[in-house]
Design a protein around this motif. Structure first.
Motif, PDB file in Angstrom:
ATOM      1  N   ALA A  60       3.554   2.723   2.891  1.00  0.00           N
ATOM      2  CA  ALA A  60       4.964   2.369   2.678  1.00  0.00           C
ATOM      3  C   ALA A  60       5.746   3.538   2.528  1.00  0.00           C
ATOM      4  CB  ALA A  60       4.934   1.657   1.396  1.00  0.00           C
ATOM      5  N   THR A  61       5.021   4.536   1.831  1.00  0.00           N
ATOM      6  CA  THR A  61       6.002   5.835   1.523  1.00  0.00           C
ATOM      7  C   THR A  61       6.049   6.803   2.772  1.00  0.00           C
ATOM      8  OG1 THR A  61       4.346   6.752   0.169  1.00  0.00           O
ATOM      9  CG2 THR A  61       5.800   5.416  -0.950  1.00  0.00           C
ATOM     10  N   PHE A  76       0.849  -1.260   0.046  1.00  0.00           N
ATOM     11  CA  PHE A  76      -0.027   0.074   0.171  1.00  0.00           C
ATOM     12  C   PHE A  76       0.834   1.149   0.016  1.00  0.00           C
ATOM     13  CE2 PHE A  76      -2.328  -3.655   1.674  1.00  0.00           C
ATOM     14  CZ  PHE A  76      -3.171  -3.444   1.148  1.00  0.00           C
ATOM     15  N   ARG A  77       0.807   1.925  -1.077  1.00  0.00           N
ATOM     16  CA  ARG A  77       1.784   2.947  -1.287  1.00  0.00           C
ATOM     17  C   ARG A  77       1.705   4.193  -0.218  1.00  0.00           C
ATOM     18  NH1 ARG A  77       2.646   6.501  -7.038  1.00  0.00           N
ATOM     19  NH2 ARG A  77       4.204   7.903  -6.209  1.00  0.00           N
TER      20      ARG A  77
END
Lengths: 373, 540
Positions: B314-315, B310-311
């Protein structure tokens, strides 16, 4: 030359005004973090590090039942951020998870959140810079970070396991991004390295893949001065894995720091001695483990399928109550000592041991890593 | 339409034969056009007519937005007057042209007199009347009935995504102050970023000026505002530098307000980020997000919330780590001294599934915020989560007991915990607890009840480690151990409030997760929550 070695992958054309990094996100190829664009030149550099044919099939991976070739592995290794010299290790890693006995599908599909933990032994560690020392299970080292991730991306992009699809982890854990490290064999000279315990020669480079489902959780023991007490602490901690009152049905990894190794080795203890002590400390009479309406624990329903590693015993009295002698049976945490994998890793300072969460029914697999081309 | 505005920006552009400088000293009509715009093509015969008729007295300049297209327009419409080449788009950007065609009439000193955009028959007719007046020549012979009443214009090339941000980054008044790194044509930018040491071992997204500018548009704050000073480098943390690291991490621009709030949280003195990162225990910030922002930017609180894939999760977590690395200067082997480490040190950010646990008070409300506030809470943990499996308990006492037994294992089975501990309760476990009416506080009480035992059972002995030495002294306050002390009940967690309970995870699966604490209090850390800026009209 390039086009001769990379065979079959479909080439994606990206227009000059496209953002290639965003494009790769949009294609669903990433784990949520950026990837390196797998250009033919980069894939070719990866393939140059193996003697194997790019189109050789390594396995058929569920759930997509897609053929995993050497070339597809190389593409995912590029995306993960691998240097070319990591490629033989990645290849051996995917061979391990593609092995039928590994049980890749169950590992990914369980709600418990299984993920391969990769442990590397042998000369390859130093050759390509795999970290087995300070922060070995953490971030900051490219080899550890990207080799573990390359295997994950193969599972995502070739096998087809994706969260929300066939990947059903309830909570999940960050080891599902990547978790790969080396055993610090040289720092533990009196202990048998993991790959040797598993039948390889000391000079072999080997990668072992083991499904774990969470963790690590860290044991702190800064005061024990005897092997018995320290291994006792480790045993108490290991007894808490999964549920403090339920035996473990899966293999588990115990990462012992160098300072803890020193305490154990000073008394002449081997890995097997530590295993025995863990089993001794973690074993409990069945009556102490059974669930009640006040406390979760060993399910009463599981008494009907008496654990196969215990001597057969009638459990119930004729009136249906539980037999005392059955309740006095000592239940080990693990059916077998070999389910406890012990490796030494971590920085020279710090009295910690870290323990991962097992996953029932999974079998770890070790594969030899090809020598450099 | 006449305004007494200040003069428009100066420029010099090539028309293929000469450089034209603005202001020119004469009245000037600037006509911004691009070739692939039908409305510009509709306007071209009128622009040619104005050039032919009034060009002797008034500068009538077409300003074309791409050089190949300009040549096409000159050829197709038989243009004899100047066509200025603004393919670099700097003038279009400086003039804030968002639509083409845009026509701007100025006096000889560059003061704007009249402006319109798109095609309007009356606008063009009025413009020719004005040029006629200025030049003293007759009105153009145009058959206005051949033209539609109006036709909307097209987007200016200078506003296209990617181009606009580049222009902004390069323009005077650019928000970007950071040193630029030139990348050679044969250089691999991803390898270069590895070599620069700005990554955590995984690839990063190249922080081009366009991407950084796009990130900065998601905050109302000045890019040069200093929001913190981070140890050990004691380097000033500006909004711009945070934006660069958010790009490196792979964030979408709409995540930026969360990254900013999280950076402020970890930079708070009470958080003690330096102590947490420098310890051999392996401290790392765990970020928990509450409120409407979760849905707006797609933060996962459901299946696999603490895992990969899941971007946003994660980011955002990674951006904060990269701020600590690249601005603060903490690196493994340097001031970062984790003995073993854990993968949560790459990134660990997730959201609470508030809606899935309607009878429980969400974390941010427990911490004093309003339910509708968007809040990020940063807390240092040193490992985990480790799961507790309980598939059979049907009473809250039994399930809470299982979670309590597991929490009692944190650190050491015979050592009290020393700080805030994140406990992730899965939805199915929530259901079992909530069905019986239990709240988060009820669960806290049960965990404390299960973890409490007399001092004698905590003591280190020859069988295992445990309380001894200095850690034992904390309970004896400098006095000798007496028989009475041995019966004193000792709790696993000194404060109930240390148990940070959040609901997250998929709808199926009877497991909860327990994380490992660092130390709370003097010399330790304290969780910090920050409200997330919401920008009207941006993002959601």
């Amino acid at each position: 030359m390039t086009s001769q070695r990379i065979g079959r992958a479909r080439q994606l054309t990206i227009s000059a005004s496209d953002d290639v990094d965003e494009f790769l996100f949009d294609q669903g190829l990433t784990d949520g973090l950026p990837v390196v664009p797998p250009t033919p030149a980069r894939v070719e550099r990866m393939l140059a590090q193996t003697r194997r044919d790019p189109l050789e099939e390594i396995g058929i991976l569920p759930p997509n039942l897609a053929p995993l070739t050497v070339e597809k592995t190389a593409i995912n290794a590029v995306m993960a951020g691998c240097k070319a010299e990591y490629f033989p290790t990645v290849l051996a890693g995917v061979e391990a998870i593609a092995d039928d006995s590994y049980g890749l599908h169950g590992s990914g599909a369980t709600t418990m959140g299984g993920a391969p933990v990769l442990i590397v032994n042998g000369p390859v560690r130093e050759r390509i810079g795999i970290n087995s020392a300070q922060n070995a299970l953490g971030q900051g080292n490219r080899a550890n970070a990207t080799i573990g991730r390359a295997v994950r991306l193969v599972i995502r992009n070739v096998a087809g396991h994706r969260p929300g699809g066939t990947e059903r982890a309830t909570i999940g854990w960050p080891g599902k991004f990547t978790l790969c490290f080396g055993e610090w064999e040289e720092r533990a000279p009196t202990w048998t390295p993991m790959h040797v315990e598993r039948g390889f020669a000391a000079g072999d480079s080997v990668i072992t893949a083991m499904t774990q489902s969470g963790g690590p959780t860290q044991l702190i023991d800064e005061t024990s001065r005897t092997a018995k007490a320290l291994a006792g602490s480790i045993g108490l901690k290991v007894a808490g894995q999964q549920h403090p009152r339920i035996p473990s049905m899966g293999e588990l990894i115990v990462v012992i720091s160098p300072e803890h190794y020193d305490t154990l080795a000073a008394d002449g203890w081997t890995k097997d001695d530590v295993r025995r002590r863990i089993q001794q400390v973690a074993a409990r009479p069945l009556r102490d483990l059974l669930e009640s309406d006040q406390m979760g624990g060993f399910p009463k329903s599981a008494l009907d399928s008496w654990p196969p590693f215990l001597p057969p015993l009638p459990i119930h009295n004729p009136d249906g109550s539980l037999r005392d002698d059955a309740m006095d049976v000592i239940m080990p945490k693990f059916g077998n000592d070999s389910m406890i994998t012990i490796v030494v890793a971590g920085g020279g300072a710090g009295k910690f041991t870290s323990i991962l969460d097992p996953l029932a029914g999974q079998v770890s697999v070790s594969k030899k890593i090809e020598d450099p081309v | 339409m006449t305004t007494a505005s200040s003069a428009l920006p100066n420029f010099a552009l090539d028309d293929g034969t000469a450089q034209r400088r603005f202001p020119s000293g004469r009245s000037t009509l600037l006509c911004f056009v691009k070739e692939d715009c039908p409305t510009c093509r509709l306007s071209m015969p009128l622009i040619r007519e104005m050039q032919d008729r009034y060009g002797e007295h008034v500068d009538v300049w077409a300003v074309g937005q791409d050089s190949e297209g300009n040549a096409v327009l000159i050829d197709e419409y038989g243009l004899s007057g100047p066509m200025l080449d603004d393919s670099a788009l700097k003038v279009s950007f400086a003039y804030e042209i968002d639509t083409v065609p845009t026509l701007i009439l100025t006096d000889g000193d560059g003061h704007e007199q009249r402006r319109f955009h798109g095609f309007g028959r009356d606008d063009f007719r009025d413009m020719t009347t004005e040029l006629s007046r200025l030049s003293g020549l007759g009105v153009a012979a145009v058959n206005w009935d051949d033209y539609p009443e109006m036709m909307p214009g097209c987007g200016s090339k200078s506003m296209e995504p990617g181009i606009y941000e580049r222009l902004k980054a390069e323009a005077e008044g650019s928000p970007i102050r950071a040193r630029r790194i030139e990348v050679g044509q044969n250089e691999d930018v991803y390898e270069l970023l590895y070599e620069q040491g700005v990554t955590d071992g995984l690839p990063v997204m190249p922080p081009t000026p366009e991407r950084v500018v796009r990130m900065l548009e998601y905050t109302s704050r000045d890019p040069q505002e200093q929001i913190a000073v981070l140890p050990p480098n004691l380097a000033p943390v500006t909004i711009e530098k945070v934006a660069i690291n958010a790009v490196l991490a792979g964030c979408k621009p709409e995540y930026f307000p969360v990254v900013l709030a999280a950076t402020e949280a970890i930079a708070d003195e009470r958080f003690n980020v330096h102590g947490a990162i420098a310890t051999t225990m392996g401290g790392a910030p765990v970020l928990i997000v509450n409120g409407p922002i979760r849905e707006q930017i797609g933060l996962n609180s459901g299946q696999g919330a603490l895992g990969q894939g899941f971007r946003a999760n994660a980011t955002i977590g990674r951006a904060v780590r990269l701020v600590i690395r690249n601005i603060g200067g903490h690196r493994p082997g340097g001031t970062e001294r984790s003995t073993i480490g854990w993968p949560g040190k790459y990134t660990l950010c997730f959201a609470e599934a508030e809606e899935r646990a309607p009878t429980w008070t969400p974390l941010h409300v427990e911490r004093g915020f309003q339910p509708q506030d968007s809040v990020v809470t940063a807390v240092i943990q040193t490992a985990g989560p480790s799961q507790v499996i309980d598939q059979t308990s049907r009473t809250p006492e039994a399930l809470g007991g299982s979670i309590g037994l597991k929490a009692a294992m944190a650190r050491h089975a015979k050592l009290p915990a020393i700080g805030e501990t994140v406990i992730i309760v899965s939805p199915e476990h929530y259901d079992t607890l909530a069905r019986a009416g239990w709240t988060k506080d009820d669960l806290r009480r049960r965990i404390q009840e299960v973890g409490e035992k007399p001092l004698r059972e905590w003591l280190a002995d020859e069988e295992s480690g445990g309380l001894a030495g200095a850690t034992l002294q904390q309970f004896l306050h400098g006095k000798d151990l007496t028989e009475a002390d041995l019966d004193r009940p000792i709790r696993k967690f000194r404060e109930d409030a240390w148990l940070m309970i959040v609901v997250a995870g998929g709808g199926a699966g009877k497991w909860s997760g327990v994380m490992d604490a660092f130390g709370t209090g003097a010399g330790g850390t304290m969780a910090v929550s920050r409200k997330i800026e919401t920008i009207a009209g941006v993002g959601a």
